[in-house]
Design a protein around this motif. Structure first.
Motif, PDB file in Angstrom:
ATOM      1  N   HIS A 123      35.875   0.799 -24.923  1.00 47.22           N
ATOM      2  CA  HIS A 123      34.128   1.493 -25.828  1.00 47.22           C
ATOM      3  C   HIS A 123      34.637   1.093 -27.213  1.00 47.22           C
ATOM      4  O   HIS A 123      33.337   1.998 -28.299  1.00 47.22           O
ATOM      5  N   VAL A 124      35.593   0.423 -28.031  1.00 47.52           N
ATOM      6  CA  VAL A 124      35.622  -0.046 -29.479  1.00 47.52           C
ATOM      7  C   VAL A 124      35.703  -1.694 -29.450  1.00 47.52           C
ATOM      8  O   VAL A 124      35.831  -1.757 -30.530  1.00 47.52           O
ATOM      9  N   THR A 125      35.310  -2.476 -27.961  1.00 48.89           N
ATOM     10  CA  THR A 125      35.448  -3.664 -28.243  1.00 48.89           C
ATOM     11  C   THR A 125      34.062  -3.927 -29.045  1.00 48.89           C
ATOM     12  O   THR A 125      32.833  -3.703 -29.092  1.00 48.89           O
ATOM     13  N   LEU A 126      34.111  -4.696 -29.884  1.00 47.14           N
ATOM     14  CA  LEU A 126      33.081  -5.490 -30.997  1.00 47.14           C
ATOM     15  C   LEU A 126      33.012  -6.818 -30.912  1.00 47.14           C
ATOM     16  O   LEU A 126      34.006  -7.924 -29.773  1.00 47.14           O
ATOM     17  N   HIS A 127      31.701  -7.759 -30.837  1.00 44.67           N
ATOM     18  CA  HIS A 127      31.536  -9.324 -31.268  1.00 44.67           C
ATOM     19  C   HIS A 127      31.100  -8.911 -32.203  1.00 44.67           C
ATOM     20  O   HIS A 127      29.744  -9.313 -32.007  1.00 44.67           O
ATOM     21  N   PRO A 128      31.912 -10.271 -32.362  1.00 45.86           N
ATOM     22  CA  PRO A 128      31.295 -10.852 -34.374  1.00 45.86           C
ATOM     23  C   PRO A 128      30.368 -12.159 -34.527  1.00 45.86           C
ATOM     24  O   PRO A 128      29.386 -12.165 -34.684  1.00 45.86           O
ATOM     25  N   ARG A 258      33.804 -20.527 -29.027  1.00 44.31           N
ATOM     26  CA  ARG A 258      35.152 -21.085 -29.298  1.00 44.31           C
ATOM     27  C   ARG A 258      35.593 -21.729 -31.002  1.00 44.31           C
ATOM     28  O   ARG A 258      36.708 -21.018 -30.911  1.00 44.31           O
ATOM     29  N   VAL A 259      34.922 -21.780 -31.724  1.00 50.11           N
ATOM     30  CA  VAL A 259      35.471 -21.708 -32.782  1.00 50.11           C
ATOM     31  C   VAL A 259      36.245 -20.392 -33.323  1.00 50.11           C
ATOM     32  O   VAL A 259      36.779 -20.023 -33.360  1.00 50.11           O
ATOM     33  N   LEU A 260      34.923 -18.742 -32.992  1.00 52.04           N
ATOM     34  CA  LEU A 260      35.635 -17.593 -33.840  1.00 52.04           C
ATOM     35  C   LEU A 260      36.999 -17.309 -32.360  1.00 52.04           C
ATOM     36  O   LEU A 260      37.638 -16.351 -33.820  1.00 52.04           O
ATOM     37  N   ARG A 261      37.316 -17.509 -31.044  1.00 55.93           N
ATOM     38  CA  ARG A 261      38.210 -17.137 -30.306  1.00 55.93           C
ATOM     39  C   ARG A 261      39.014 -18.178 -31.125  1.00 55.93           C
ATOM     40  O   ARG A 261      40.593 -17.055 -31.323  1.00 55.93           O
ATOM     41  N   SER A 262      39.017 -19.409 -31.655  1.00 57.76           N
ATOM     42  CA  SER A 262      40.748 -19.465 -31.633  1.00 57.76           C
ATOM     43  C   SER A 262      40.790 -20.782 -32.908  1.00 57.76           C
ATOM     44  O   SER A 262      42.176 -21.157 -33.609  1.00 57.76           O
ATOM     45  N   ALA A 263      40.181 -20.644 -33.838  1.00 54.18           N
ATOM     46  CA  ALA A 263      39.929 -20.289 -34.793  1.00 54.18           C
ATOM     47  C   ALA A 263      42.215 -19.690 -35.739  1.00 54.18           C
ATOM     48  O   ALA A 263      42.203 -19.008 -35.507  1.00 54.18           O
TER      49      ALA A 263
END
Length: 271
Positions: A123-128, A258-263
């Protein structure tokens, strides 16, 4: 950089706590920070349906309220140590989480979010990356444990000559000026048109010592960029979001995601 009005996506997860602390450091002695709890109203069972008993409706409402109240309690616990006083604010807003954050971000200098959303309630998950696409504002994605007051050797700009990265350069110029030294990175096909000389000149006129480095895109642009950041540990990576459709990005798994997830470092993203 003068950041007087910073929005933080706060959902109670450890990532959002990191984002809040980082934003407080960026705000310094004058800036305001608003922590926004954006939450979905979606229910697995429609509590307004006629066949749902009144007591069941009450239980569903109470459970949802308990979740949100616990998140606000976590904010209160963290806020005591931030030193912002009346420059720290908290708000709740219901709706589609990404859309709510995107709409609110348009009235702020910057949106700061945590990198790792694992284990956070749906309910509060976001996707930058989606928020960057919808908001028109820069988003700073912060890995857990990063300290905004720490000074590394330099920042990095991932340059491909496109519109999105040009916007990212403009949005992040103040942060790059604060750092004073930037590596302009190009990746892959060297024949691709990139006015790198114009970019380094532009940065130099803003008092930033800029150098250019080209790296190979083996075994892929995202991995090459992440490997470079891991080796040289800049304080910040500035990059533009995908230039193609969001559907294609989701379906194929793109460089941005991929960059946002692992940087291993904070990433300033614009679209």
């Amino acid at each position: 950089m003068n950041l007087y009005n910073i929005l933080v996506a706060f959902n109670g997860g450890q990532a959002s706590i990191t984002a809040l602390k980082y934003a407080a450091q960026l705000a310094g002695d004058r800036g305001h920070v608003t922590a926004l709890l954006a939450h979905s109203t979606h229910e697995v069972v429609d509590p307004n349906s006629a066949w749902v008993p009144a007591r069941a409706r009450e239980i569903i409402a109470e459970a949802n309220a308990d979740i949100l109240n616990e998140i606000e309690r976590q904010f209160t616990v963290v806020s005591d140590g931030l030193g912002l006083g009346d420059r720290l604010h908290f708000a709740r807003a219901a709706g589609r989480v990404d859309a709510v954050l995107a709409e609110h971000a348009r009235s702020f200098d910057l949106l700061v979010v945590g990198q790792d959303q694992a284990g956070v309630d749906e309910h509060v998950t976001l996707h930058p990356d989606r928020i960057a696409l919808m908001s028109g504002r820069p988003i700073l994605i912060v890995p857990e444990g990063r300290d905004a007051t720490a000074r590394h050797a330099h920042a990095a700009l991932a340059w491909d000559g496109g519109r999105a990265v040009a916007r990212a350069l403009s949005d992040g110029l103040g942060l790059l000026e604060d750092q004073g030294q930037v590596t302009v990175l190009t990746i892959g096909d060297e024949a691709m048109p990139r006015p790198v000389g114009d970019v380094t000149l532009h940065l130099s006129r803003h008092g930033v010592a800029a150098t250019h480095e080209h790296i190979a895109d083996t075994p892929g642009v995202a991995r090459a960029l992440l490997a470079w950041c891991a080796e040289y540990d800049p304080c910040l990576l500035v990059m533009g979001a995908y230039e193609h459709s969001k559907f294609r990005e989701d379906f194929l798994g793109g460089v941005t995601a991929r960059v946002l997830r692992s940087a291993p470092i904070p990433v300033l993203l614009s679209h």
